[in-house]
Design a protein around this motif. Structure first.
Motif, PDB file in Angstrom:
ATOM      1  N   UNK A  70      90.463  59.719  49.590  1.00 35.12           N
ATOM      2  CA  UNK A  70      89.656  58.962  49.434  1.00 35.12           C
ATOM      3  C   UNK A  70      89.752  57.914  50.276  1.00 35.12           C
ATOM      4  N   UNK A  71      89.908  57.470  50.890  1.00 32.00           N
ATOM      5  CA  UNK A  71      89.936  56.243  52.321  1.00 32.00           C
ATOM      6  C   UNK A  71      88.432  56.901  52.594  1.00 32.00           C
ATOM      7  N   UNK A  72      88.667  58.293  53.168  1.00 35.54           N
ATOM      8  CA  UNK A  72      87.721  59.069  54.442  1.00 35.54           C
ATOM      9  C   UNK A  72      86.600  58.807  53.738  1.00 35.54           C
ATOM     10  N   UNK A  73      85.940  58.578  52.139  1.00 34.95           N
ATOM     11  CA  UNK A  73      84.642  58.108  51.739  1.00 34.95           C
ATOM     12  C   UNK A  73      83.691  56.955  52.688  1.00 34.95           C
ATOM     13  N   UNK A  74      85.110  56.494  51.892  1.00 35.38           N
ATOM     14  CA  UNK A  74      84.336  54.845  52.791  1.00 35.38           C
ATOM     15  C   UNK A  74      84.065  54.748  54.485  1.00 35.38           C
ATOM     16  N   UNK A  75      85.220  55.726  55.499  1.00 36.71           N
ATOM     17  CA  UNK A  75      85.033  55.830  56.589  1.00 36.71           C
ATOM     18  C   UNK A  75      83.748  56.652  56.688  1.00 36.71           C
ATOM     19  N   UNK A  76      83.210  57.818  55.933  1.00 38.49           N
ATOM     20  CA  UNK A  76      82.928  58.750  56.280  1.00 38.49           C
ATOM     21  C   UNK A  76      80.716  58.147  56.268  1.00 38.49           C
ATOM     22  N   UNK A  77      80.759  57.186  54.755  1.00 37.17           N
ATOM     23  CA  UNK A  77      79.622  56.266  54.694  1.00 37.17           C
ATOM     24  C   UNK A  77      79.055  55.073  56.152  1.00 37.17           C
ATOM     25  N   UNK A  78      80.473  54.816  56.561  1.00 37.49           N
ATOM     26  CA  UNK A  78      80.661  54.208  57.081  1.00 37.49           C
ATOM     27  C   UNK A  78      79.613  54.551  59.110  1.00 37.49           C
ATOM     28  N   UNK A  79      80.469  55.645  58.924  1.00 37.96           N
ATOM     29  CA  UNK A  79      79.828  56.233  60.416  1.00 37.96           C
ATOM     30  C   UNK A  79      78.876  57.190  60.314  1.00 37.96           C
ATOM     31  N   UNK A  80      77.861  57.815  58.999  1.00 36.69           N
ATOM     32  CA  UNK A  80      76.666  57.889  59.529  1.00 36.69           C
ATOM     33  C   UNK A  80      75.767  56.892  59.199  1.00 36.69           C
ATOM     34  N   UNK A  81      76.467  55.523  59.142  1.00 40.13           N
ATOM     35  CA  UNK A  81      75.815  54.102  59.098  1.00 40.13           C
ATOM     36  C   UNK A  81      75.744  54.291  60.585  1.00 40.13           C
ATOM     37  N   UNK A  82      76.416  54.500  60.972  1.00 43.88           N
ATOM     38  CA  UNK A  82      76.733  53.797  62.749  1.00 43.88           C
ATOM     39  C   UNK A  82      76.053  54.898  63.117  1.00 43.88           C
ATOM     40  N   UNK A  83      75.770  56.167  63.402  1.00 39.70           N
ATOM     41  CA  UNK A  83      75.242  57.154  63.753  1.00 39.70           C
ATOM     42  C   UNK A  83      73.788  56.402  63.855  1.00 39.70           C
ATOM     43  N   UNK A  84      72.885  56.608  63.278  1.00 38.32           N
ATOM     44  CA  UNK A  84      71.471  56.672  62.671  1.00 38.32           C
ATOM     45  C   UNK A  84      70.623  55.023  62.794  1.00 38.32           C
ATOM     46  N   UNK A  85      71.698  53.672  62.006  1.00 39.25           N
ATOM     47  CA  UNK A  85      70.539  52.658  61.855  1.00 39.25           C
ATOM     48  C   UNK A  85      70.524  52.050  63.010  1.00 39.25           C
ATOM     49  N   UNK A  86      71.583  51.850  64.095  1.00 37.45           N
ATOM     50  CA  UNK A  86      71.083  50.692  64.754  1.00 37.45           C
ATOM     51  C   UNK A  86      70.226  51.053  65.686  1.00 37.45           C
TER      52      UNK A  86
END
Length: 505
Positions: free
Chosen positions: A405-421
């Motif tokens: 369950x916590x991995x859902x939030x971690x995964x969303x953060x990771x996707x954003x960190x890889x792309x948005x900056x």
């Protein structure tokens, strides 16, 4: 100091939109790079512990990763900006780095075979440094390649696809040791001073996937020749060629590089604070998730991570070795889970950023990641639970299952960190300095990891008494601070005027 093209520039040609599948080809090699990188992230602490590293010193071994990035990426970025050959501009660096990384992956888990020459833990650390240097040689040109080949209106799509491919590679890279144990039947326990066979073979397979996918990108991506690239980016080819032929003295080039640092885009400076809190947290996760869930979920006491204590007991009891092996395999599963959630989120990331704005999506994503880390604390032990993973069934404590369950939030953060900056930053960079500035931007990734490496182990030992679960809660707080910091970021639709005419590095 030599000036770059700024005034006598030919009218800018329209850079063509790439076919959808060519955008994929540009980034496909990153699938293999992340396959290997995820194997390292999920298993390096396990390997180093098996080879004799104590718990609070793990972060000091991991410090080589950001150090390599700090040193390698700006150099490679600047070099690839100036490299024009018949093999391309970025492709030679990508291929060379992939070959070196594959060699490191083949040798690191075999550190035990060199015990007669050098201590395995030292050899393992050296191979970790080699892999990290090589991964950085490969990664940095990949970031710049998207900016080179993909026009501005497809840039968010390009980095989102790169994020998706990164996470597909991470899913399979993270799960591979588990698959080799529970599907193929390889042994996942290790004797003192050795590495489990499932991990060794996972690294062999990872090296093969890395080379294969990078070769696909190199062979399928034809980079623009200098004249065409400069026309698309609005640069003066003649002046740039003259600058490349003028070999400036080393001190002058260093002065130019530091001037680039001082005059970096405002957006880069603002993103740096967000990056600090984000990557401080990520580093803690990669280093300490394995001991954290081994202790908190499987109930293995911290003393079983202490080499001094292990020397007093001789052989590790079978039930302790089995618990550590099972926990290490499960780390691969939950790391694959956050990569899967990140891959799914990457599919809608570009559309969400277009509708809601990149900054808002970035902030919300980091906040979900921070809450995910903190919630690790609430999943502890529990009764054995049978889990069907489609490829096999395993029995794990119920707390381990809850960690998905916590991995859902971690995964969303990771996707954003890889792309948005990168999507936010790329619009503010001068076209003739994209590579070096992408390399400089890696400072904002490497520096927080170095700080984390220096202080996390000390905090774990002195504040948390080697109870690794609490260092993950600390990571959650850091990620929440990153989410708050996004409010300071201001996007630039075009490169800043003062950067269009800057000194060469």
């Amino acid at each position: 100091m030599t000036q770059t093209a700024s005034s006598a520039v030919a009218p800018q040609a329209q850079q063509p939109r790439l076919p959808f599948w060519q955008v994929w080809n540009v980034s496909l090699g990153f699938l293999g790079v992340q396959f290997g990188f995820s194997l390292q992230n999920a298993n390096a602490s396990r390997i180093l512990s098996d080879l004799g590293a104590d718990l609070h010193s793990l972060s000091l071994f991991w410090i080589v990763a950001p150090l390599m990035g700090l040193i390698v990426q700006p150099i490679v970025g600047s070099a690839s900006d100036r490299t024009w050959s018949r093999f391309g501009r970025r492709n030679p660096f990508i291929l060379f780095g992939a070959i070196a990384a594959a060699l490191g992956m083949a040798f690191m888990p075999n550190a035990g075979i060199v015990v007669a020459i050098v201590a395995p833990i030292i050899f393992g650390g050296v191979m970790l440094a080699l892999m990290d240097a090589a991964f950085n040689v490969t990664m940095q040109p990949f970031r710049a390649l998207v900016s080179d080949m993909v026009p501005s209106e497809q840039r968010t799509l390009g980095y989102s696809i790169q994020s998706l491919l990164i996470n597909i590679g991470a899913i399979f890279g993270s799960m591979l040791p588990f698959i080799l144990t529970n599907v193929i039947g390889l042994e996942n326990t290790a004797r003192a001073g050795e590495v489990a066979p499932s991990v060794i073979w996972a690294f062999y397979i990872g090296a093969t996937v890395l080379l294969g996918s990078v070769l696909w990108t190199v062979m399928r991506t034809k980079e623009y020749p200098p004249e065409q690239y400069n026309a698309y980016k609005g640069l003066d080819s003649a002046q740039l060629e003259q600058e490349r032929q003028q070999k400036a003295p080393l001190l002058q080039r260093l002065a130019g590089f530091f001037q680039l640092l001082v005059r970096m885009p405002r957006t880069m400076r603002q993103l740096a604070l967000v990056q600090f809190f984000s990557w401080f947290a990520l580093f803690i996760m990669w280093v300490y998730t394995t001991p954290a869930i081994t202790q908190h979920v499987w109930g293995v006491e911290a003393k079983w991570f202490d080499p001094a204590y292990l020397e007093t007991v001789g052989e590790i009891p079978a039930h302790i070795a089995a618990a550590k092996g099972a926990a290490g395999d499960w780390v691969g599963i939950i790391f694959a889970a956050y990569s899967l959630f990140a891959a799914i989120f990457s599919i809608v990331l570009a559309r969400l950023a277009q509708v809601l704005g990149r900054r808002l999506v970035y902030a919300l994503s980091l906040a979900l990641g921070g809450l995910g880390y903190i919630s690790f604390l609430f999943f502890q032990g529990g009764e054995p639970t049978q889990v069907n993973l489609l490829i096999t069934e395993v029995s794990v404590p119920s707390g381990a299952l809850g960690l998905l369950l916590p991995m859902v939030g971690v995964g969303i953060a990771w996707a954003a960190i890889l792309a948005l900056p990168y999507a936010i930053l790329s619009d503010s960079l001068p076209a003739d300095k994209t590579g070096v500035y992408m390399g400089i931007f890696n400072f904002t990734i490497a520096a927080p990891q170095i700080v984390s490496a220096l202080v996390a182990g000390l905090i774990l030992k002195t504040v948390f008494d080697n109870q690794a679960i609490y260092i993950l809660v600390l990571a959650g707080g850091s990620m929440l601070l990153g989410a708050i910091s996004v409010v300071l970021v201001r996007e630039n639709p075009e490169p800043e005027p003062d950067l269009k005419a800057t000194t060469t590095a």
